[in-house]
Design a protein around this motif. Structure first.
Motif, PDB file in Angstrom:
ATOM      1  N   ARG A  23       0.809  -1.213   0.000  1.00 36.95           N
ATOM      2  CA  ARG A  23       0.000   0.000   0.000  1.00 36.95           C
ATOM      3  C   ARG A  23       0.845   1.267   0.000  1.00 36.95           C
ATOM      4  O   ARG A  23       0.324   2.358   0.139  1.00 36.95           O
ATOM      5  CB  ARG A  23      -0.909   0.033   1.222  1.00 36.95           C
ATOM      6  N   GLY A  27     -12.781  -6.564  -1.881  1.00 39.66           N
ATOM      7  CA  GLY A  27     -12.203  -5.921  -3.043  1.00 39.66           C
ATOM      8  C   GLY A  27     -12.575  -6.649  -4.315  1.00 39.66           C
ATOM      9  O   GLY A  27     -13.656  -7.230  -4.443  1.00 39.66           O
ATOM     10  N   ASN A  29      -6.991  -7.352  -6.667  1.00 39.75           N
ATOM     11  CA  ASN A  29      -7.007  -6.076  -5.942  1.00 39.75           C
ATOM     12  C   ASN A  29      -7.762  -6.288  -4.637  1.00 39.75           C
ATOM     13  O   ASN A  29      -8.808  -5.680  -4.388  1.00 39.75           O
ATOM     14  CB  ASN A  29      -7.673  -4.990  -6.783  1.00 39.75           C
ATOM     15  N   ARG A  64      -8.562  -0.413   0.878  1.00 41.88           N
ATOM     16  CA  ARG A  64      -7.532   0.618   0.698  1.00 41.88           C
ATOM     17  C   ARG A  64      -7.933   1.873   1.448  1.00 41.88           C
ATOM     18  O   ARG A  64      -9.104   2.276   1.451  1.00 41.88           O
ATOM     19  CB  ARG A  64      -7.351   0.968  -0.779  1.00 41.88           C
ATOM     20  N   THR A 104     -11.145  -2.380  -2.206  1.00 38.65           N
ATOM     21  CA  THR A 104     -10.365  -2.013  -3.380  1.00 38.65           C
ATOM     22  C   THR A 104     -11.143  -2.287  -4.658  1.00 38.65           C
ATOM     23  O   THR A 104     -11.593  -3.407  -4.899  1.00 38.65           O
ATOM     24  CB  THR A 104      -9.038  -2.789  -3.415  1.00 38.65           C
ATOM     25  N   ASP A 153      -8.682   1.057  -8.516  1.00 37.45           N
ATOM     26  CA  ASP A 153      -7.895  -0.107  -8.107  1.00 37.45           C
ATOM     27  C   ASP A 153      -6.524  -0.047  -8.765  1.00 37.45           C
ATOM     28  O   ASP A 153      -6.263   0.813  -9.620  1.00 37.45           O
ATOM     29  CB  ASP A 153      -8.618  -1.415  -8.436  1.00 37.45           C
ATOM     30  N   GLY A 183      -2.424   5.994  -2.847  1.00 38.58           N
ATOM     31  CA  GLY A 183      -3.847   6.145  -2.522  1.00 38.58           C
ATOM     32  C   GLY A 183      -4.269   7.584  -2.320  1.00 38.58           C
ATOM     33  O   GLY A 183      -5.297   7.849  -1.693  1.00 38.58           O
TER      34      GLY A 183
END
Length: 442
Positions: free
Chosen positions: A56, A234, A238, A242, A260, A322, A336
């Motif tokens: 991440r 997600g 992915n 997140r 995600t 994603d 992100g």
């Protein structure tokens, strides 16, 4: 309408939730560690790999695959470093965990250390996060006293110590090998890869794992819920959730946790559960989807993406947020951090601001980056101060093309990609700056 799915932030934003160990334990804290210790390190490593967890911090590389590069048993000690530098502009998620739920990070690190036979780990935190470092030191002291750190953790026979190291506040320290150099007490010059892959020649030339805060927090949840359940969150490839940072010209800037790929860029910007729309009734001009180093996306554009073995045209705001879809359309989700630019902004000034930052933050080790970042910043400064040269727009692209791919680390791309994408997608605005200046000079 998409909703937040709180996994990492389940307790962090809960009313009355504290940062002390007793509060964390009341909410199931360190149960994941106890569960991990009942099994084997190999089982934890396999669970993380099977979960599909991707880093991440920016690159989105498989966490389990990164761990698999470490050989076990190893003649050298293995180190774990938590990258808490969080220096990418527009990014402010990891510090929320540190400030509000530090034990979640520590539990993730302890499990990751158990899984990878680590006896000494570090949290490399950005120097400006003074309060965050103090909170982590206090949490570490609580964890040691409770037997979660130190000798013979919970009777497992395994030892672990974690230290907080405050960095010098330089962007380049977010790059893993630059971070390692800094941690060793040297100037943060990134290392050449190969041969200096951290898994082989990392901290003190020993095998080293570098993961960021959000990634390590997920380890705890993978152990508790199981790899299969985590992977169901997600979308395929992915997985999980997140933490998304939303800033810029939106009514409700902030950080949000989503499954995600279960929300589109448009939903994240406009829905009342997230950004709440563009501020002051303005229109959308552009989106920087993954921190300032990611390539900008222009409002109104249509992108072709692959869906079920067929190509589908999607308007920008219908693009899922994603890893893979954003890479497919030529940019990245990075850290992100979504930065929204409305149509009241001078796009050249926006890029000038970004370029000035990168010119300042270049470590200076590589000539293309050291000189090129400054040249681009100077050209953009001329454009925004009425001193543009006729060739400046073309020169920006030329310089950026001669930086990317020619530096030791990815900082070259970080400063080149915004310039290349801004000039390409908003060529008319850059040309207007040089043309207007040419008329004045005549």
């Amino acid at each position: 309408m998409p909703q937040e799915y709180k996994l990492l932030l389940k307790n962090a934003d809960a009313p009355g939730y504290g940062t002390d160990l007793a509060c964390y334990e009341r909410h199931g804290g360190y149960d994941g560690l106890r569960q991990a210790l009942k099994g084997s390190p190999e089982a934890v490593r396999k669970a993380v790999l099977d979960s599909g967890l991707r880093g991440r911090g920016g690159a989105g590389f498989s966490c389990g695959l990164k761990w698999s590069f470490i050989r076990h048993p190893n003649a050298k000690p293995v180190y774990l470093i938590c990258n808490a530098d969080e220096s990418e502009p527009g990014t402010f998620k990891d510090r929320q965990i540190i400030y509000k739920d530090p034990h979640q990070l520590l539990e993730g690190m302890i499990i990751a250390s158990w899984a990878n036979h680590v006896n000494l780990a570090y949290i490399y935190i950005r120097g400006e996060f003074t309060e965050g470092a103090q909170i982590l030191d206090a949490a570490l002291a609580e964890a040691r006293k409770a037997g979660y750190l130190g000798k013979d953790i919970l009777g497992s026979g395994r030892d672990l110590e974690i230290h907080v190291h405050r960095g010098a506040g330089a962007y380049i320290c977010g790059e893993e090998t630059g971070l390692i150099e800094s941690l060793e007490g040297k100037r943060a010059y990134p290392r050449i890869k190969p041969p200096y892959y951290p898994a082989a020649l990392g901290l003190y030339m020993c095998p080293t794992i570098v993961n960021n805060v959000e990634t390590l927090c997920n380890v705890k949840h993978i152990v508790e819920m199981g790899a299969e359940a985590f992977a169901k969150l997600g979308t395929p490839n992915n997985t999980g959730t997140r933490l998304v940072c939303l800033s810029g010209d939106v009514k409700q800037p902030g950080y949000f946790e989503i499954e995600t790929g279960k929300a589109t860029l448009g939903e994240l910007i406009h829905d009342s559960n997230f950004g709440g729309g563009i501020r002051e009734g303005n229109g959308l001009q552009a989106i920087i989807p993954g921190g300032s180093s990611s390539k900008v996306l222009k409002a109104g554009e249509v992108y072709s993406v692959k869906r079920d073995d067929a190509m589908v045209d999607l308007p920008l705001e219908d693009v899922p947020y994603d890893f893979d879809t954003l890479m497919e359309i030529g940019t990245m989700s990075g850290s992100g951090a979504i930065i929204v630019i409305d149509d009241s902004r001078d796009i050249v000034e926006c890029l000038a601001n970004i370029a000035e930052f990168y010119a300042h933050e270049s470590c200076g080790q590589c000539t293309p980056c050291r000189e090129g970042a400054l040249w681009m910043s100077k050209a953009l400064h001329r454009m925004t101060h009425g001193d543009a040269r006729a060739e400046d727009a073309a020169q920006l692209t030329h310089i950026a093309q001669n930086i990317q791919g020619r530096t030791i680390c990815a900082f070259g791309e970080a400063c080149a990609w915004p310039v290349l994408s801004f000039v390409e997608k908003f060529e008319d605005q850059f040309e207007a700056k040089t043309e207007s200046e040419a008329v004045v000079n005549e």
